[in-house]
Design a protein around this motif. Structure first.
Motif, PDB file in Angstrom:
ATOM      1  N   VAL A 612       0.841  -1.195   0.000  1.00  0.00           N
ATOM      2  CA  VAL A 612       0.000   0.000   0.000  1.00  0.00           C
ATOM      3  C   VAL A 612       0.877   1.247   0.000  1.00  0.00           C
ATOM      4  N   PHE A 613       1.863   1.264   0.874  1.00  0.00           N
ATOM      5  CA  PHE A 613       2.755   2.425   0.931  1.00  0.00           C
ATOM      6  C   PHE A 613       3.593   2.534  -0.335  1.00  0.00           C
ATOM      7  N   ALA A 614       4.020   1.396  -0.870  1.00  0.00           N
ATOM      8  CA  ALA A 614       4.835   1.435  -2.091  1.00  0.00           C
ATOM      9  C   ALA A 614       4.041   2.016  -3.255  1.00  0.00           C
ATOM     10  N   TRP A 615       2.779   1.637  -3.404  1.00  0.00           N
ATOM     11  CA  TRP A 615       1.965   2.181  -4.493  1.00  0.00           C
ATOM     12  C   TRP A 615       1.576   3.637  -4.224  1.00  0.00           C
ATOM     13  N   MET A 616       1.479   4.026  -2.957  1.00  0.00           N
ATOM     14  CA  MET A 616       1.271   5.445  -2.664  1.00  0.00           C
ATOM     15  C   MET A 616       2.511   6.245  -3.064  1.00  0.00           C
ATOM     16  N   LEU A 617       3.696   5.634  -2.905  1.00  0.00           N
ATOM     17  CA  LEU A 617       4.919   6.296  -3.367  1.00  0.00           C
ATOM     18  C   LEU A 617       4.913   6.417  -4.890  1.00  0.00           C
ATOM     19  N   VAL A 618       4.443   5.372  -5.571  1.00  0.00           N
ATOM     20  CA  VAL A 618       4.322   5.426  -7.033  1.00  0.00           C
ATOM     21  C   VAL A 618       3.357   6.529  -7.450  1.00  0.00           C
ATOM     22  N   GLU A 619       2.249   6.666  -6.725  1.00  0.00           N
ATOM     23  CA  GLU A 619       1.295   7.743  -7.007  1.00  0.00           C
ATOM     24  C   GLU A 619       2.007   9.094  -6.911  1.00  0.00           C
ATOM     25  N   GLY A 620       2.826   9.239  -5.872  1.00  0.00           N
ATOM     26  CA  GLY A 620       3.551  10.488  -5.710  1.00  0.00           C
ATOM     27  C   GLY A 620       4.538  10.743  -6.832  1.00  0.00           C
ATOM     28  N   PHE A 621       5.306   9.710  -7.224  1.00  0.00           N
ATOM     29  CA  PHE A 621       6.273   9.861  -8.313  1.00  0.00           C
ATOM     30  C   PHE A 621       5.568  10.224  -9.619  1.00  0.00           C
ATOM     31  N   HIS A 622       4.443   9.543  -9.892  1.00  0.00           N
ATOM     32  CA  HIS A 622       3.731   9.787 -11.143  1.00  0.00           C
ATOM     33  C   HIS A 622       3.144  11.204 -11.169  1.00  0.00           C
ATOM     34  N   LEU A 623       2.612  11.633 -10.031  1.00  0.00           N
ATOM     35  CA  LEU A 623       2.078  12.986  -9.945  1.00  0.00           C
ATOM     36  C   LEU A 623       3.193  14.011 -10.152  1.00  0.00           C
ATOM     37  N   TYR A 624       4.350  13.741  -9.579  1.00  0.00           N
ATOM     38  CA  TYR A 624       5.493  14.633  -9.745  1.00  0.00           C
ATOM     39  C   TYR A 624       5.923  14.692 -11.206  1.00  0.00           C
ATOM     40  N   SER A 625       5.907  13.552 -11.883  1.00  0.00           N
ATOM     41  CA  SER A 625       6.327  13.522 -13.288  1.00  0.00           C
ATOM     42  C   SER A 625       5.333  14.255 -14.186  1.00  0.00           C
ATOM     43  N   MET A 626       4.054  14.310 -13.802  1.00  0.00           N
ATOM     44  CA  MET A 626       3.054  14.995 -14.614  1.00  0.00           C
ATOM     45  C   MET A 626       3.074  16.508 -14.397  1.00  0.00           C
ATOM     46  N   VAL A 627       3.282  16.919 -13.142  1.00  0.00           N
ATOM     47  CA  VAL A 627       3.107  18.325 -12.809  1.00  0.00           C
ATOM     48  C   VAL A 627       4.425  19.087 -12.787  1.00  0.00           C
ATOM     49  N   ILE A 628       5.443  18.488 -12.205  1.00  0.00           N
ATOM     50  CA  ILE A 628       6.696  19.210 -11.965  1.00  0.00           C
ATOM     51  C   ILE A 628       7.719  18.946 -13.056  1.00  0.00           C
ATOM     52  N   LYS A 629       8.057  17.689 -13.253  1.00  0.00           N
ATOM     53  CA  LYS A 629       9.151  17.351 -14.160  1.00  0.00           C
ATOM     54  C   LYS A 629       8.864  16.028 -14.821  1.00  0.00           C
ATOM     55  N   VAL A 630       8.845  16.017 -16.130  1.00  0.00           N
ATOM     56  CA  VAL A 630       8.618  14.797 -16.902  1.00  0.00           C
ATOM     57  C   VAL A 630       9.957  14.076 -17.041  1.00  0.00           C
ATOM     58  N   PHE A 631       9.982  12.800 -16.652  1.00  0.00           N
ATOM     59  CA  PHE A 631      11.233  12.047 -16.767  1.00  0.00           C
ATOM     60  C   PHE A 631      10.913  10.635 -17.228  1.00  0.00           C
ATOM     61  N   GLY A 632      11.767  10.090 -18.097  1.00  0.00           N
ATOM     62  CA  GLY A 632      11.640   8.707 -18.537  1.00  0.00           C
ATOM     63  C   GLY A 632      10.513   8.489 -19.511  1.00  0.00           C
ATOM     64  N   SER A 633      10.631   7.405 -20.276  1.00  0.00           N
ATOM     65  CA  SER A 633       9.573   7.008 -21.201  1.00  0.00           C
ATOM     66  C   SER A 633       8.485   6.271 -20.444  1.00  0.00           C
ATOM     67  N   GLU A 634       7.337   6.122 -21.095  1.00  0.00           N
ATOM     68  CA  GLU A 634       6.238   5.408 -20.460  1.00  0.00           C
ATOM     69  C   GLU A 634       6.609   3.954 -20.189  1.00  0.00           C
ATOM     70  N   GLU A 635       7.386   3.335 -21.087  1.00  0.00           N
ATOM     71  CA  GLU A 635       7.769   1.940 -20.907  1.00  0.00           C
ATOM     72  C   GLU A 635       8.668   1.777 -19.686  1.00  0.00           C
ATOM     73  N   SER A 636       9.656   2.690 -19.555  1.00  0.00           N
ATOM     74  CA  SER A 636      10.572   2.580 -18.419  1.00  0.00           C
ATOM     75  C   SER A 636       9.843   2.821 -17.109  1.00  0.00           C
ATOM     76  N   LYS A 637       8.929   3.802 -17.097  1.00  0.00           N
ATOM     77  CA  LYS A 637       8.176   4.062 -15.874  1.00  0.00           C
ATOM     78  C   LYS A 637       7.276   2.883 -15.516  1.00  0.00           C
ATOM     79  N   HIS A 638       6.769   2.203 -16.506  1.00  0.00           N
ATOM     80  CA  HIS A 638       5.950   1.012 -16.278  1.00  0.00           C
ATOM     81  C   HIS A 638       6.717  -0.039 -15.475  1.00  0.00           C
ATOM     82  N   LEU A 639       7.958  -0.286 -15.842  1.00  0.00           N
ATOM     83  CA  LEU A 639       8.772  -1.281 -15.137  1.00  0.00           C
ATOM     84  C   LEU A 639       9.144  -0.794 -13.743  1.00  0.00           C
ATOM     85  N   TYR A 640       9.529   0.481 -13.637  1.00  0.00           N
ATOM     86  CA  TYR A 640       9.895   1.033 -12.338  1.00  0.00           C
ATOM     87  C   TYR A 640       8.730   0.964 -11.366  1.00  0.00           C
TER      88      TYR A 640
END
Length: 840
Positions: A612-640
């Motif tokens: 639960v906490f790990a996926w909440m961290l993923v939610e945070g990373f994804h939100l950061y990538s959308m709003v603040i800074k876009v990093f990595g391709s969609e495929e790489s983020k999928h694996l991460y």
């Protein structure tokens, strides 16, 4: 040199060796140490061992039991040549659970271990012995560390030591034997003259003993028991009345005698002492012989872990008090003051006869040095022609008072928590004065007895005391024998000051004192427990229902392009983890702790709550990538994302379960233990995620606030400021910020936070369904579109002109044509990289 040896705690002469003088009397008998039994030689495949016996609760097996005085270990050692005769003590090393001495590849070393609050190791190296006898002696004190002497001279030291986690051989035995693997054993050394002092010798004493051992032969005028050699006074034969008693106490009873029989013997001795005067030397001999028998009893006893241990050892202390009181009353002294002082493995003691007028200080203190003592104001002795004082400071007796039932005490505060055991957490100290001193009956008056005791907490007690979810009760208590048996009471005593390291008590009477500790977990009232439990059951059940609808909705709408992107896949994985965690949590309430199903469920709960906490961290990373800074391709983020969401919790859980499996499902519930640090396998990752997501939430909120402010300036839309507050409400459930209330809800003083945490945490699934499914405009629009498609399909109307869904326009599909099939992780920047604030 003989006086130094006479103060030893253990002495094994072994075999007469040329160049090393045994300490003998005129008849040729070896003067044996206080403990010289259980020695035997065993032969196995040509290898010789010498076993010295078990020393539980002594400096040999537990250096922490030595106290501030430290310990000294001495022996002679040489490298055994091939033609020399093997001595009984032969081998490559000497080991116990407290230390290890070995010679390996041209280097000799001493390693010393302590198991106190901090697990420490001291190590000092020296040149290994050659083919000639070499004297090795080392001392250790907690303040000065390890010192190694070679042939009477200080050779090397390790004053600080270091934290260590592997103690090697954990047995409480002391033995010598060859090191190395079983198939490669060889004897390369010989040992002689093992001696242990349960104190650290001074450099001058080390030199004195070494000179005597290799120099002048020591002769005594008569054959005396060892117990008579422990005083620096000239040894004389005891008076006839006490000679049979001392001789009987000095007998070597071996390890076969039952503890109950020895206890009865000691009690009979204490009650049948002759009412005749004793000389100073006789009194010292009787005290040493009796305390030596007490030590034998403590080594033989198997009550330390039994429920009857407090009763047995309170009776033993009463027996010691009886003997010491007899000594003080019958001590024959021609002139006052008269002082007898001594030390044994059991206790330091003093007997004083004096005129009170000779006391030229404001307080009488026993012992005169150290951080644990009893102090009596001089004014309490006024009007007395003479006084007799008997003081005892026990070294290890407190270990046997760790399983006291509150109902068996006269401590009203402790009896209120009758389900929680009491343990002695300091040395036991005793002081008796005859005639009784004049003390205040009121604890707020004067004069009063001052007692300061340093706490001797075990690692378990220290961990429990530091746990914020526990309340620690410290009682100034004494053994009350008014009803014939020793019962712990705190009547007439009050704890004036102190902390977790020491306590200062004021009392209006004298007897045996100790600090008792009772650890009580903080508990809520029955009403609050029922309320919080009801909130948890209702909230979790509602969340499970809502999360089930959420997952079904995402699955049904997965063919719609606006739902088919990374954002909703992350939502789905988080929803799945929360659903499984809360379902297992409700199930765990029905299982009994310390069972296999409970242990398995505890491991699964650990994994899914970490997920639960790990996926909440993923939610945070994804939100950061959308709003603040876009990093990595969609495929790489999928694996991460999948690696973080499911992989990291699995790794942490496997490591935790394999290293401390006993910490799961044992302490009152199907969860991790709070006592041995295993809970940090969950708390540490959770705190990391919370801190990271708080940072992300602050950064995202600032961006949204700036956008809202710009909209207000351009369009004059006052509602734009409300967007920020609503956006925060949407993001809180998926970033785990509600768990902050769990940190604040660690004690009863934060009851409101416990309710807030119970509500928000149990309803996390409901809030996710509310904000990201029910109130989400994209999900509602997709559901309407899907409903139209189902309606048209069911009516078999194929030629009707269906207005295309706006997502088809966004993806570039013409009305009435088949949409282009997208990858499960949609690479559309329009859908995947857009802030999900449509619900507000």
């Amino acid at each position: 040199g003989f006086k130094v040896l006479a103060s030893a705690s253990h002495y094994w002469p072994l075999e007469d060796v040329d160049g090393i003088h045994e300490f003998r009397d005129t008849n040729g008998d070896i003067v044996e140490g206080m403990v010289n039994k259980g020695i035997y030689v065993t032969e196995k495949k040509g290898v010789t061992f010498l076993f010295f016996g078990s020393y539980r609760n002594s400096c040999i097996s537990n250096p922490e039991a030595c106290g501030p005085e430290g310990v000294t270990f001495s022996f002679f050692w040489k490298t055994q040549d091939q033609e020399a005769k093997l001595l009984p003590a032969s081998g490559g090393r000497v080991i116990s659970s407290g230390f290890k001495i070995c010679s390996n590849e041209g280097e000799g070393s001493v390693e010393f271990y302590t198991r106190g609050n901090a697990m420490m190791k001291w190590k000092a190296s020296f040149s290994p012995p050659g083919p000639y006898w070499t004297h090795i002696l080392f001392t250790w004190q907690s303040r000065e560390g390890l010192k190694v002497y070679v042939n009477g001279t200080l050779h090397t030291t390790d004053p600080a030591g270091k934290v260590f986690y592997d103690y090697g051989d954990a047995g409480a035995q002391l033995l010598t034997g060859p090191g190395g693997e079983r198939g490669r054993r060889y004897v390369n050394g010989a040992f002689d003259e093992f001696i242990i002092w349960e104190r650290a010798l001074s450099p001058h004493e080390v030199e004195q003993y070494f000179t005597a051992a290799i120099g002048v032969q020591v002769l005594l005028s008569s054959t005396l028991p060892w117990s008579l050699m422990t005083t620096t006074a000239d040894p004389v034969l005891p008076t006839n009345a006490y000679h049979p008693i001392i001789a009987g106490l000095s007998q070597d009873r071996g390890s076969s005698q039952a503890p109950q029989a020895l206890l009865r013997y000691l009690q009979n001795v204490s009650s049948s002492l002759p009412s005749k005067s004793l000389s100073e030397n006789t009194a010292l001999s009787l005290a040493q012989a009796f305390l030596k028998a007490i030590e034998d009893f403590m080594l033989l006893s198997n009550w330390i872990d039994g429920p009857e241990s407090p009763v047995v050892f309170s009776s033993l202390i009463h027996t010691i008090d009886t003997v010491m009181a007899h000594l003080s009353l019958n001590l024959d002294g021609n002139s006052l003051p008269l002082t007898l002082e001594g030390s044994s493995a059991v206790a330091d003691y003093t007997v004083v006869k004096m005129h009170p007028q000779a006391l030229n200080v404001s307080h009488y203190r026993f012992p005169s040095r150290g951080q644990s003592y009893i102090s009596i104001p001089s004014e309490a002795f006024q009007g007395k022609a003479w006084i007799t004082i008997v003081g005892l400071l026990y070294h290890n007796m407190h270990y046997f008072f760790h399983n006291i039932k509150p109902v068996d005490t006269r401590i009203a505060e402790a009896a209120a928590y009758k389900g929680y055991m009491i343990s002695a957490s300091s040395y036991l100290i005793s002081l008796k004065v005859e005639p009784l001193p004049q003390l205040s009956h009121n604890l707020s008056g004067s004069p009063l007895i001052t007692i300061q005791l340093t706490h001797r907490l075990t690692p378990r007690q220290y961990s429990q005391a530091l746990n914020k979810s526990n309340r620690v009760h410290l009682y100034c208590a004494f053994l009350d024998y008014s009803n014939g048996t020793g019962v712990w009471s705190n009547e007439g005593c009050v704890r004036e000051s102190g902390d977790l390291n020491y306590s200062v008590c004021l009392c209006n009477h004298l007897t045996n004192f100790a600090i008792l500790m009772q650890v009580v977990p903080l508990k809520l009232t029955r009403e609050h427990q029922v309320a919080l439990s009801s909130i948890t059951y209702i909230g979790c059940a509602l969340s499970i229902f809502c999360l089930t609808i959420t997952l079904v909705t995402f699955a049904v709408l997965s063919s719609v392009s606006t739902i088919r992107n990374q954002r909703y896949h992350i939502h789905a994985n988080l929803s799945c983890a929360v659903l499984l965690a809360q379902a297992l949590l409700l199930t765990s309430f029905q299982l009994s702790p310390a069972t296999l199903p409970c242990k398995i469920l505890a491991i699964l709960l650990h994994f899914f709550f970490l997920s639960v906490f790990a996926w909440m961290l993923v939610e945070g990373f994804h939100l950061y990538s959308m709003v603040i800074k876009v990093f990595g391709s969609e495929e790489s983020k999928h694996l991460y994302y999948y690696g973080i969401g499911w992989g990291c919790p699995l790794v942490i859980c496997v490591i935790s379960a394999t290293s401390s499996l006993d910490s799961y499902g044992e302490s009152g519930n199907c969860w991790l233990s709070l006592e041995n640090g295993a809970i940090w396998a969950f708390v540490a990752p959770a705190m990391f995620v919370i801190l990271v997501n708080i940072g992300i939430l602050i950064a995202v909120t600032r961006v949204i606030s700036r956008i809202s402010a710009d909209n207000y300036k351009v369009h004059g839309d006052a509602n734009a400021f409300k967007l920020t507050a609503k956006a925060v409400a949407v993001l809180l459930p998926i970033l785990g910020s509600s768990w902050i209330f769990g940190i604040l809800a660690v004690n009863a003083h934060a009851l409101v936070f416990q309710y807030i945490f119970a509500v928000f945490n149990s309803l996390q699934g409901f809030f996710m369904f509310l904000f990201h499914c029910l109130l989400n405009s994209e999900v509602r629009a997709a559901f309407k579109h899907k409903t139209k498609v189902w309606s048209l399909t069911s009516s078999s109307t194929r030629n009707i002109n269906v207005k295309p869904f706006n997502s088809d326009i966004m993806t570039g599909n013409r009305p009435g044509t088949t949409p282009t099939k997208l990858n499960t992780w949609d690479k559309s920047t329009n859908s995947a990289n857009r802030i999900d604030l449509s619900a507000v």
